[in-house]
Design a protein around this motif. Structure first.
Motif, PDB file in Angstrom:
ATOM      1  N   THR A  80       0.854  -1.188   0.000  1.00 53.75           N
ATOM      2  CA  THR A  80       0.000   0.000   0.000  1.00 53.75           C
ATOM      3  C   THR A  80       0.884   1.229   0.000  1.00 53.75           C
ATOM      4  N   PHE A  81       0.307   2.358  -0.343  1.00 49.26           N
ATOM      5  CA  PHE A  81       1.080   3.595  -0.381  1.00 49.26           C
ATOM      6  C   PHE A  81       0.919   4.446   0.875  1.00 49.26           C
ATOM      7  N   PHE A  82      -0.265   4.510   1.437  1.00 47.06           N
ATOM      8  CA  PHE A  82      -0.498   5.477   2.509  1.00 47.06           C
ATOM      9  C   PHE A  82      -0.766   4.858   3.878  1.00 47.06           C
ATOM     10  N   LYS A  83      -1.618   3.897   3.944  1.00 47.58           N
ATOM     11  CA  LYS A  83      -2.051   3.346   5.222  1.00 47.58           C
ATOM     12  C   LYS A  83      -1.602   1.888   5.303  1.00 47.58           C
ATOM     13  N   PRO A  84      -0.984   1.477   6.416  1.00 46.16           N
ATOM     14  CA  PRO A  84      -0.540   0.083   6.512  1.00 46.16           C
ATOM     15  C   PRO A  84      -1.729  -0.880   6.553  1.00 46.16           C
ATOM     16  N   VAL A  85      -1.607  -1.936   5.786  1.00 44.62           N
ATOM     17  CA  VAL A  85      -2.636  -2.971   5.745  1.00 44.62           C
ATOM     18  C   VAL A  85      -1.944  -4.314   5.926  1.00 44.62           C
ATOM     19  N   PHE A  86      -2.509  -5.129   6.791  1.00 41.67           N
ATOM     20  CA  PHE A  86      -1.962  -6.458   7.053  1.00 41.67           C
ATOM     21  C   PHE A  86      -3.038  -7.494   6.794  1.00 41.67           C
ATOM     22  N   GLN A  87      -2.662  -8.550   6.090  1.00 40.92           N
ATOM     23  CA  GLN A  87      -3.547  -9.679   5.889  1.00 40.92           C
ATOM     24  C   GLN A  87      -3.273 -10.679   7.002  1.00 40.92           C
ATOM     25  N   LEU A  88      -4.322 -11.118   7.663  1.00 46.00           N
ATOM     26  CA  LEU A  88      -4.191 -12.118   8.717  1.00 46.00           C
ATOM     27  C   LEU A  88      -4.939 -13.376   8.327  1.00 46.00           C
ATOM     28  N   ASP A  89      -4.298 -14.502   8.504  1.00 46.59           N
ATOM     29  CA  ASP A  89      -4.948 -15.802   8.401  1.00 46.59           C
ATOM     30  C   ASP A  89      -4.890 -16.376   9.811  1.00 46.59           C
ATOM     31  N   PHE A  90      -5.640 -15.739  10.715  1.00 47.01           N
ATOM     32  CA  PHE A  90      -5.480 -16.017  12.133  1.00 47.01           C
ATOM     33  C   PHE A  90      -6.711 -15.534  12.886  1.00 47.01           C
ATOM     34  N   ASN A  91      -7.443 -16.437  13.505  1.00 55.43           N
ATOM     35  CA  ASN A  91      -8.600 -16.112  14.348  1.00 55.43           C
ATOM     36  C   ASN A  91      -9.708 -15.337  13.631  1.00 55.43           C
ATOM     37  N   GLY A  92      -9.649 -15.199  12.309  1.00 53.71           N
ATOM     38  CA  GLY A  92     -10.638 -14.398  11.596  1.00 53.71           C
ATOM     39  C   GLY A  92     -10.462 -12.907  11.827  1.00 53.71           C
ATOM     40  N   TRP A  93      -9.303 -12.500  12.326  1.00 55.91           N
ATOM     41  CA  TRP A  93      -9.046 -11.096  12.656  1.00 55.91           C
ATOM     42  C   TRP A  93      -8.548 -10.317  11.449  1.00 55.91           C
ATOM     43  N   ARG A  94      -8.647  -8.985  11.565  1.00 55.48           N
ATOM     44  CA  ARG A  94      -8.018  -8.084  10.596  1.00 55.48           C
ATOM     45  C   ARG A  94      -7.436  -6.902  11.366  1.00 55.48           C
ATOM     46  N   VAL A  95      -6.479  -6.222  10.740  1.00 53.28           N
ATOM     47  CA  VAL A  95      -5.795  -5.104  11.388  1.00 53.28           C
ATOM     48  C   VAL A  95      -5.998  -3.855  10.550  1.00 53.28           C
ATOM     49  N   ASP A  96      -6.417  -2.780  11.184  1.00 49.48           N
ATOM     50  CA  ASP A  96      -6.485  -1.466  10.554  1.00 49.48           C
ATOM     51  C   ASP A  96      -5.483  -0.568  11.251  1.00 49.48           C
ATOM     52  N   TRP A  99      -2.025   6.085   9.132  1.00 47.79           N
ATOM     53  CA  TRP A  99      -0.952   6.335   8.164  1.00 47.79           C
ATOM     54  C   TRP A  99       0.386   6.615   8.830  1.00 47.79           C
ATOM     55  N   LEU A 100       0.420   7.026  10.079  1.00 52.32           N
ATOM     56  CA  LEU A 100       1.682   7.242  10.795  1.00 52.32           C
ATOM     57  C   LEU A 100       2.279   5.930  11.299  1.00 52.32           C
ATOM     58  N   GLU A 101       1.496   4.873  11.263  1.00 53.22           N
ATOM     59  CA  GLU A 101       1.895   3.552  11.742  1.00 53.22           C
ATOM     60  C   GLU A 101       2.187   3.546  13.235  1.00 53.22           C
ATOM     61  N   TRP A 102       1.428   4.331  13.984  1.00 50.42           N
ATOM     62  CA  TRP A 102       1.575   4.373  15.439  1.00 50.42           C
ATOM     63  C   TRP A 102       0.413   3.701  16.147  1.00 50.42           C
ATOM     64  N   ASP A 103      -0.746   3.715  15.533  1.00 49.71           N
ATOM     65  CA  ASP A 103      -1.943   3.181  16.172  1.00 49.71           C
ATOM     66  C   ASP A 103      -2.602   2.149  15.259  1.00 49.71           C
ATOM     67  N   TYR A 104      -3.073   1.061  15.878  1.00 47.78           N
ATOM     68  CA  TYR A 104      -3.721  -0.015  15.147  1.00 47.78           C
ATOM     69  C   TYR A 104      -4.945  -0.478  15.911  1.00 47.78           C
ATOM     70  N   THR A 105      -5.907  -0.999  15.169  1.00 51.63           N
ATOM     71  CA  THR A 105      -7.069  -1.633  15.761  1.00 51.63           C
ATOM     72  C   THR A 105      -7.146  -3.044  15.198  1.00 51.63           C
ATOM     73  N   ILE A 106      -7.336  -4.009  16.066  1.00 48.48           N
ATOM     74  CA  ILE A 106      -7.516  -5.394  15.649  1.00 48.48           C
ATOM     75  C   ILE A 106      -9.003  -5.694  15.799  1.00 48.48           C
ATOM     76  N   LEU A 107      -9.616  -6.152  14.698  1.00 46.52           N
ATOM     77  CA  LEU A 107     -11.051  -6.424  14.670  1.00 46.52           C
ATOM     78  C   LEU A 107     -11.295  -7.896  14.385  1.00 46.52           C
ATOM     79  N   ASP A 108     -12.399  -8.421  14.922  1.00 40.26           N
ATOM     80  CA  ASP A 108     -12.740  -9.809  14.624  1.00 40.26           C
ATOM     81  C   ASP A 108     -13.531  -9.870  13.320  1.00 40.26           C
ATOM     82  N   ALA A 109     -13.971 -11.054  12.939  1.00 38.42           N
ATOM     83  CA  ALA A 109     -14.671 -11.255  11.668  1.00 38.42           C
ATOM     84  C   ALA A 109     -15.992 -10.492  11.594  1.00 38.42           C
ATOM     85  N   TYR A 110     -16.550 -10.097  12.741  1.00 36.39           N
ATOM     86  CA  TYR A 110     -17.814  -9.370  12.776  1.00 36.39           C
ATOM     87  C   TYR A 110     -17.624  -7.864  12.933  1.00 36.39           C
ATOM     88  N   GLY A 111     -16.377  -7.405  12.905  1.00 32.54           N
ATOM     89  CA  GLY A 111     -16.087  -5.983  13.033  1.00 32.54           C
ATOM     90  C   GLY A 111     -15.991  -5.492  14.463  1.00 32.54           C
TER      91      GLY A 111
END
Length: 158
Positions: A80-96, A99-111
């Motif tokens: 990606t160019f601006f915002k970090p994106v990670f693909q997870l194959d783990f627990n049905g989670w996703r990471v948002d 753009w500064l790469e200082w803060d992240y939110t981990i969400l489950d499959a239901y948001g």
């Protein structure tokens, strides 16, 4: 449940201490000599609980996650160019991430929020605060944060 994730200042390999809100050590992470990052996670009694292992010779950074010796999934940095994106194959989670790469939110499959991760910027070493919704997810959240930090460290030093 809140945890404070702090990298050790003097260490040959990546080493971290993870503290509870009351200041007691909950986990210790020790890096080992390996081709790519290899981070082993221990509880306060010194028992190994899991590990994060970087796969080498991949186009984009990818880390395998283990609970004990059992493979449970992976996390991979996406292009990606601006915002970090990670693909997870783990627990049905996703990471948002921001753009500064200082803060992240981990969400489950239901948001629903599993954890929020915030970097403390005025420290000598990498320090994060992990706010985890369910205490039983603490080890898994820690593995995801370790992989993200290792990827960023490799990119900044490489």
């Amino acid at each position: 449940m809140k945890l404070r994730f702090k990298q050790r200042f003097f260490s040959w390999f990546d080493s971290y201490d993870i503290y509870s809100e009351s200041g007691e050590a909950v986990f210790t992470v020790r890096g080992e000599l390996a081709w790519g990052h290899l981070l082993r996670i221990y509880n306060a009694a010194g028992q190994e609980l899991g590990s994060v292992r970087e796969r080498v010779l991949t186009f984009l950074p990818k880390f395998d996650l283990y609970l004990g010796d059992r493979y449970v999934g992976f996390i991979r940095k996406e292009f990606t160019f601006f915002k970090p994106v990670f693909q997870l194959d783990f627990n049905g989670w996703r990471v948002d991430g921001n753009w500064l790469e200082w803060d992240y939110t981990i969400l489950d499959a239901y948001g629903r929020q599993v954890a929020s991760v915030s970097k403390e910027v005025w420290n000598w070493t990498d320090t994060y605060v992990l706010d985890i919704a369910q205490p039983q997810d603490a080890l898994c959240v820690l593995m995801v944060v370790l992989a993200i930090d290792a990827e960023k460290c490799s990119r900044d030093n490489g």
